[in-house]
Design a protein around this motif. Sequence first.
Motif, PDB file in Angstrom:
ATOM      1  N   GLU A 116       0.835  -1.204   0.000  1.00  0.00           N
ATOM      2  CA  GLU A 116       0.000   0.000   0.000  1.00  0.00           C
ATOM      3  C   GLU A 116       0.867   1.251   0.000  1.00  0.00           C
ATOM      4  N   LEU A 117       1.936   1.238   0.793  1.00  0.00           N
ATOM      5  CA  LEU A 117       2.846   2.380   0.808  1.00  0.00           C
ATOM      6  C   LEU A 117       3.646   2.444  -0.491  1.00  0.00           C
ATOM      7  N   ALA A 118       3.997   1.266  -1.027  1.00  0.00           N
ATOM      8  CA  ALA A 118       4.745   1.227  -2.279  1.00  0.00           C
ATOM      9  C   ALA A 118       3.974   1.911  -3.401  1.00  0.00           C
ATOM     10  N   GLU A 158       3.358  10.243  -4.001  1.00  0.00           N
ATOM     11  CA  GLU A 158       2.584  10.778  -2.888  1.00  0.00           C
ATOM     12  C   GLU A 158       3.292  10.606  -1.548  1.00  0.00           C
ATOM     13  N   LEU A 159       4.348   9.803  -1.519  1.00  0.00           N
ATOM     14  CA  LEU A 159       5.018   9.496  -0.265  1.00  0.00           C
ATOM     15  C   LEU A 159       6.514   9.341  -0.519  1.00  0.00           C
ATOM     16  N   GLY A 160       7.307  10.102   0.208  1.00  0.00           N
ATOM     17  CA  GLY A 160       8.758   9.960   0.150  1.00  0.00           C
ATOM     18  C   GLY A 160       9.259   9.238   1.390  1.00  0.00           C
ATOM     19  N   VAL A 161      10.294   8.434   1.218  1.00  0.00           N
ATOM     20  CA  VAL A 161      10.794   7.627   2.337  1.00  0.00           C
ATOM     21  C   VAL A 161      12.314   7.657   2.367  1.00  0.00           C
ATOM     22  N   ASP A 162      12.868   7.963   3.532  1.00  0.00           N
ATOM     23  CA  ASP A 162      14.286   7.812   3.810  1.00  0.00           C
ATOM     24  C   ASP A 162      14.443   6.780   4.925  1.00  0.00           C
ATOM     25  N   ALA A 206      11.087  -2.974  -0.307  1.00  0.00           N
ATOM     26  CA  ALA A 206       9.626  -2.951  -0.396  1.00  0.00           C
ATOM     27  C   ALA A 206       9.080  -1.599  -0.830  1.00  0.00           C
ATOM     28  N   LEU A 207       9.863  -0.534  -0.634  1.00  0.00           N
ATOM     29  CA  LEU A 207       9.353   0.820  -0.876  1.00  0.00           C
ATOM     30  C   LEU A 207      10.140   1.462  -2.018  1.00  0.00           C
ATOM     31  N   PRO A 208       9.618   1.397  -3.233  1.00  0.00           N
ATOM     32  CA  PRO A 208      10.346   1.900  -4.406  1.00  0.00           C
ATOM     33  C   PRO A 208      10.630   3.386  -4.284  1.00  0.00           C
ATOM     34  N   GLY A 209      11.853   3.741  -4.652  1.00  0.00           N
ATOM     35  CA  GLY A 209      12.246   5.147  -4.596  1.00  0.00           C
ATOM     36  C   GLY A 209      12.754   5.582  -3.246  1.00  0.00           C
ATOM     37  N   SER A 210      12.668   4.706  -2.239  1.00  0.00           N
ATOM     38  CA  SER A 210      13.192   5.061  -0.922  1.00  0.00           C
ATOM     39  C   SER A 210      14.703   5.162  -0.979  1.00  0.00           C
ATOM     40  N   ARG A 211      15.250   5.951  -0.063  1.00  0.00           N
ATOM     41  CA  ARG A 211      16.701   6.103   0.018  1.00  0.00           C
ATOM     42  C   ARG A 211      17.187   5.405   1.278  1.00  0.00           C
TER      43      ARG A 211
END
Length: 283
Positions: free
Chosen positions: A210-212, A219-223, A244-249
């Motif tokens: 869902e977060l992915a 809509e959601l950025g993740v570090d 699991a979270l595409p685009g996360s750093r």
Amino acid sequence: MQHLLTTPTGTTLCVEQTGVATGPLVLALEGHSAQLIQTPSAWARTLAGAGCHVVRVDNRDVGRSQRFDVPGQDAYTLVDMAQDVHGLLEVLDAGPAVVCGHSMGGAVAQLLALDHPEDVVGLVLMSTWAASAPAAPRSAVPAPFTDEEGFVAYEQVALPRGAGSRYPLVPSQVEALARAMWARGVDWDGIERQSLAISRTPPWAHRLTELAARCRAGELGVDIVHGTQDTTVDPAAAAALHQALPGSRLHLVPGMGHLWPAALAVPVAEAALALVPSASSGP
């Protein structure tokens, strides 16, 4: 300035607000047994100086927040703690927020983003995990201290173990923090209830899809920040979140243990600031 706020569901939380009240909201959630004063003050100052509305929180059952020792009351889970934060945002009439969650606070931050996606625009996940299987049942642990001096002695052993070789804690630092924590409110039964909340929370790793989807949609950025010497939460948990979270750093910090060292307050604040839409969208 610290003050008490009561959520619509009746949970009273101690919060500290700094910065610009009308600025983008950045919220810090601490880990198991930790108080808001353990979120580095330099983190808050950096974000406040950038024009953010910065909130540090005592989770339920620690510090100056409400104790949940009502006889006959059902044990709570991290889902309930996420609901506390949702209610807090309602009371503050603020958000969506960039949520910086450390350890247990990172788990609560994920659950907040899953159950109340409208509340969260960014996640900084530090030294945390996503549970993929039910936790083993746990038994209560007897209190290892009964007074302030006992608590200071306890923390002199417990805290340095989580520091990591690059960011060691000296006894004077530990003593000052422990005495400040004791003055604000330390309750072993409350700490035990937080432990039980972790073990009672249903697994949520399967819900990261869902977060992915929100990550892919922008809509959601993740570090993700994790110490290479974390012996409380294996660094593999950070790799799993990153996958699991595409685009996360993913930032694996050499020599960092489970604790959030003050030396990394500014870099973590800058990571949070980069997730604020107005700051990260560019010209």
